[in-house]
Design a protein around this motif. Structure first.
Motif, PDB file in Angstrom:
ATOM      1  N   VAL A  56     -68.484  21.143  61.575  1.00 14.77           N
ATOM      2  CA  VAL A  56     -69.040  20.312  60.502  1.00 14.77           C
ATOM      3  C   VAL A  56     -69.488  21.196  59.337  1.00 14.77           C
ATOM      4  CG1 VAL A  56     -70.961  18.788  59.900  1.00 14.77           C
ATOM      5  CG2 VAL A  56     -69.679  18.406  62.005  1.00 14.77           C
ATOM      6  N   LEU A  57     -70.174  22.294  59.639  1.00  9.25           N
ATOM      7  CA  LEU A  57     -70.601  23.210  58.578  1.00  9.25           C
ATOM      8  C   LEU A  57     -69.403  23.826  57.851  1.00  9.25           C
ATOM      9  CD1 LEU A  57     -73.660  25.009  60.194  1.00  9.25           C
ATOM     10  CD2 LEU A  57     -73.668  23.409  58.269  1.00  9.25           C
ATOM     11  N   LEU A  58     -68.340  24.132  58.595  1.00 11.01           N
ATOM     12  CA  LEU A  58     -67.130  24.668  57.963  1.00 11.01           C
ATOM     13  C   LEU A  58     -66.529  23.653  57.000  1.00 11.01           C
ATOM     14  CD1 LEU A  58     -65.256  26.555  60.798  1.00 11.01           C
ATOM     15  CD2 LEU A  58     -65.937  27.480  58.598  1.00 11.01           C
ATOM     16  N   MET A  59     -66.457  22.410  57.429  1.00 11.12           N
ATOM     17  CA  MET A  59     -65.867  21.390  56.553  1.00 11.12           C
ATOM     18  C   MET A  59     -66.716  21.161  55.304  1.00 11.12           C
ATOM     19  SD  MET A  59     -64.317  18.499  59.017  1.00 11.12           S
ATOM     20  CE  MET A  59     -62.544  18.394  58.910  1.00 11.12           C
ATOM     21  N   ILE A  60     -68.028  21.102  55.487  1.00  9.67           N
ATOM     22  CA  ILE A  60     -68.907  20.858  54.338  1.00  9.67           C
ATOM     23  C   ILE A  60     -68.877  22.042  53.376  1.00  9.67           C
ATOM     24  CG2 ILE A  60     -71.321  20.591  53.634  1.00  9.67           C
ATOM     25  CD1 ILE A  60     -71.704  18.925  56.203  1.00  9.67           C
ATOM     26  N   SER A  61     -69.083  23.244  53.897  1.00 10.93           N
ATOM     27  CA  SER A  61     -69.113  24.413  53.006  1.00 10.93           C
ATOM     28  C   SER A  61     -67.748  24.689  52.393  1.00 10.93           C
ATOM     29  CB  SER A  61     -69.633  25.639  53.751  1.00 10.93           C
ATOM     30  OG  SER A  61     -68.765  25.995  54.814  1.00 10.93           O
ATOM     31  N   GLY A  62     -66.689  24.524  53.179  1.00  8.35           N
ATOM     32  CA  GLY A  62     -65.345  24.746  52.632  1.00  8.35           C
ATOM     33  C   GLY A  62     -64.973  23.732  51.572  1.00  8.35           C
ATOM     34  N   GLY A  63     -65.302  22.470  51.822  1.00  6.94           N
ATOM     35  CA  GLY A  63     -65.027  21.439  50.816  1.00  6.94           C
ATOM     36  C   GLY A  63     -65.819  21.658  49.548  1.00  6.94           C
ATOM     37  N   TYR A  72     -58.671  23.478  40.919  1.00 11.75           N
ATOM     38  CA  TYR A  72     -57.522  22.752  41.434  1.00 11.75           C
ATOM     39  C   TYR A  72     -56.912  23.365  42.701  1.00 11.75           C
ATOM     40  CZ  TYR A  72     -57.954  20.827  36.791  1.00 11.75           C
ATOM     41  OH  TYR A  72     -58.446  20.254  35.663  1.00 11.75           O
ATOM     42  N   PRO A  73     -57.578  23.213  43.844  1.00  4.76           N
ATOM     43  CA  PRO A  73     -56.976  23.706  45.084  1.00  4.76           C
ATOM     44  C   PRO A  73     -55.746  22.870  45.437  1.00  4.76           C
ATOM     45  CG  PRO A  73     -58.931  22.421  45.568  1.00  4.76           C
ATOM     46  CD  PRO A  73     -58.847  22.554  44.071  1.00  4.76           C
ATOM     47  N   SER A  74     -54.818  23.475  46.121  1.00  8.98           N
ATOM     48  CA  SER A  74     -53.591  22.795  46.525  1.00  8.98           C
ATOM     49  C   SER A  74     -53.909  21.664  47.499  1.00  8.98           C
ATOM     50  CB  SER A  74     -52.659  23.803  47.192  1.00  8.98           C
ATOM     51  OG  SER A  74     -51.617  23.145  47.870  1.00  8.98           O
ATOM     52  N   ILE A  75     -53.346  20.498  47.246  1.00  6.09           N
ATOM     53  CA  ILE A  75     -53.565  19.342  48.122  1.00  6.09           C
ATOM     54  C   ILE A  75     -52.965  19.612  49.501  1.00  6.09           C
ATOM     55  CG2 ILE A  75     -53.067  16.889  48.447  1.00  6.09           C
ATOM     56  CD1 ILE A  75     -55.090  17.504  46.225  1.00  6.09           C
ATOM     57  N   LEU A  76     -51.827  20.295  49.555  1.00  5.04           N
ATOM     58  CA  LEU A  76     -51.212  20.635  50.840  1.00  5.04           C
ATOM     59  C   LEU A  76     -52.127  21.548  51.645  1.00  5.04           C
ATOM     60  CD1 LEU A  76     -48.744  20.635  52.746  1.00  5.04           C
ATOM     61  CD2 LEU A  76     -47.893  22.604  51.456  1.00  5.04           C
ATOM     62  N   TRP A  77     -52.680  22.548  50.992  1.00  6.08           N
ATOM     63  CA  TRP A  77     -53.571  23.491  51.671  1.00  6.08           C
ATOM     64  C   TRP A  77     -54.820  22.792  52.202  1.00  6.08           C
ATOM     65  CZ3 TRP A  77     -58.463  25.512  50.111  1.00  6.08           C
ATOM     66  CH2 TRP A  77     -58.898  26.604  50.862  1.00  6.08           C
ATOM     67  N   GLY A  79     -55.138  19.587  52.849  1.00  5.41           N
ATOM     68  CA  GLY A  79     -54.727  18.652  53.899  1.00  5.41           C
ATOM     69  C   GLY A  79     -54.492  19.342  55.230  1.00  5.41           C
ATOM     70  N   ILE A  80     -53.787  20.466  55.198  1.00  7.76           N
ATOM     71  CA  ILE A  80     -53.529  21.221  56.432  1.00  7.76           C
ATOM     72  C   ILE A  80     -54.841  21.717  57.031  1.00  7.76           C
ATOM     73  CG2 ILE A  80     -52.522  23.362  57.326  1.00  7.76           C
ATOM     74  CD1 ILE A  80     -50.176  22.906  55.396  1.00  7.76           C
ATOM     75  N   ALA A  81     -55.743  22.200  56.197  1.00 11.00           N
ATOM     76  CA  ALA A  81     -57.029  22.698  56.687  1.00 11.00           C
ATOM     77  C   ALA A  81     -57.823  21.584  57.360  1.00 11.00           C
ATOM     78  CB  ALA A  81     -57.829  23.303  55.540  1.00 11.00           C
ATOM     79  N   ILE A  82     -57.885  20.426  56.731  1.00 11.19           N
ATOM     80  CA  ILE A  82     -58.637  19.310  57.309  1.00 11.19           C
ATOM     81  C   ILE A  82     -58.022  18.850  58.618  1.00 11.19           C
ATOM     82  CG2 ILE A  82     -59.247  16.872  56.967  1.00 11.19           C
ATOM     83  CD1 ILE A  82     -59.697  17.565  54.000  1.00 11.19           C
ATOM     84  N   VAL A  83     -56.707  18.713  58.648  1.00 12.91           N
ATOM     85  CA  VAL A  83     -56.030  18.270  59.878  1.00 12.91           C
ATOM     86  C   VAL A  83     -56.258  19.259  61.012  1.00 12.91           C
ATOM     87  CG1 VAL A  83     -53.739  17.924  60.908  1.00 12.91           C
ATOM     88  CG2 VAL A  83     -54.310  16.830  58.750  1.00 12.91           C
ATOM     89  N   LEU A  84     -56.137  20.542  60.737  1.00 12.42           N
ATOM     90  CA  LEU A  84     -56.342  21.539  61.789  1.00 12.42           C
ATOM     91  C   LEU A  84     -57.789  21.552  62.295  1.00 12.42           C
ATOM     92  CD1 LEU A  84     -54.158  24.511  60.521  1.00 12.42           C
ATOM     93  CD2 LEU A  84     -53.787  23.138  62.574  1.00 12.42           C
ATOM     94  N   LEU A  85     -58.753  21.426  61.403  1.00 11.13           N
ATOM     95  CA  LEU A  85     -60.153  21.400  61.835  1.00 11.13           C
ATOM     96  C   LEU A  85     -60.457  20.149  62.662  1.00 11.13           C
ATOM     97  CD1 LEU A  85     -61.999  22.832  58.718  1.00 11.13           C
ATOM     98  CD2 LEU A  85     -61.596  23.952  60.908  1.00 11.13           C
ATOM     99  N   GLY A 141     -52.088  31.172  49.194  1.00  7.87           N
ATOM    100  CA  GLY A 141     -51.011  31.171  48.210  1.00  7.87           C
ATOM    101  C   GLY A 141     -49.697  30.601  48.736  1.00  7.87           C
ATOM    102  N   LEU A 142     -49.482  30.623  50.035  1.00  8.38           N
ATOM    103  CA  LEU A 142     -48.249  30.069  50.595  1.00  8.38           C
ATOM    104  C   LEU A 142     -48.175  28.549  50.469  1.00  8.38           C
ATOM    105  CD1 LEU A 142     -47.947  32.120  53.914  1.00  8.38           C
ATOM    106  CD2 LEU A 142     -46.624  32.409  51.825  1.00  8.38           C
ATOM    107  N   PHE A 143     -49.300  27.904  50.272  1.00 15.58           N
ATOM    108  CA  PHE A 143     -49.362  26.451  50.248  1.00 15.58           C
ATOM    109  C   PHE A 143     -49.612  25.897  48.858  1.00 15.58           C
ATOM    110  CE2 PHE A 143     -50.783  28.029  54.362  1.00 15.58           C
ATOM    111  CZ  PHE A 143     -49.859  27.437  55.190  1.00 15.58           C
ATOM    112  N   SER A 144     -49.325  26.679  47.834  1.00 13.60           N
ATOM    113  CA  SER A 144     -49.549  26.239  46.438  1.00 13.60           C
ATOM    114  C   SER A 144     -48.399  25.428  45.932  1.00 13.60           C
ATOM    115  CB  SER A 144     -49.744  27.432  45.525  1.00 13.60           C
ATOM    116  OG  SER A 144     -50.872  28.169  45.920  1.00 13.60           O
TER     117      SER A 144
END
Length: 144
Positions: A56-63, A72-77, A79-85, A141-144
């Protein structure tokens, strides 16, 4: 404020990284019996509960860092981060449920024998998801 967010994010990530040892801990649980087994299971259960708080702290602080301090962070990046967490949280939750059932059963040794393969499977899935998150976060950078 940004430095505080980075600190919280890094501490939470380090705690979640300690879950990489979970498959090896699960492997050693099967050799324990009696009170020692219940003690190890309760400790592991507390560890998993704390892991959910770290997620939860990772999601809040990362978001907060991504959308508050990044341009402008990549939407793909994201999305992948949220799904994996969320998948990590689900795998930890499944192990948490199985460990609770083992502790509350009348014969925990027998229940452990029944569920050890599930626990082992979920711990390795968690291991792989954490490795995927580390790869995703370090290669933005791979997910930009």
């Amino acid at each position: 404020m940004y430095s505080f967010l980075v600190f919280i994010h890094v501490v939470s990530a380090l705690f979640l990284g300690s879950f990489l040892t979970l498959p090896f801990i699960i492997h050693t649980i099967s050799s324990r019996t009696g009170n020692e087994l219940k003690t190890v299971l309760r400790t592991t259960l507390s560890f998993m509960r704390a892991g959910h708080y770290a997620l939860v702290l990772l999601m809040i602080s990362g978001g907060w860092m991504s959308f508050g301090y990044s341009s402008y962070p990549s939407i793909l990046w994201v999305g992948i981060a949220i799904v994996l967490l969320v998948l990590i949280g689900g795998a930890i939750g499944m192990m948490h449920r199985n460990l609770k059932r083992i502790i509350l059963s009348k014969y925990p040794e027998n229940k452990l024998v029944e569920n050890i393969s599930k626990l082992n499977w979920y711990s390795w899935i968690t291991f792989l998801f954490i490795m995927a998150v580390v790869f995703t976060m370090t290669n933005r950078g791979l997910f930009s």
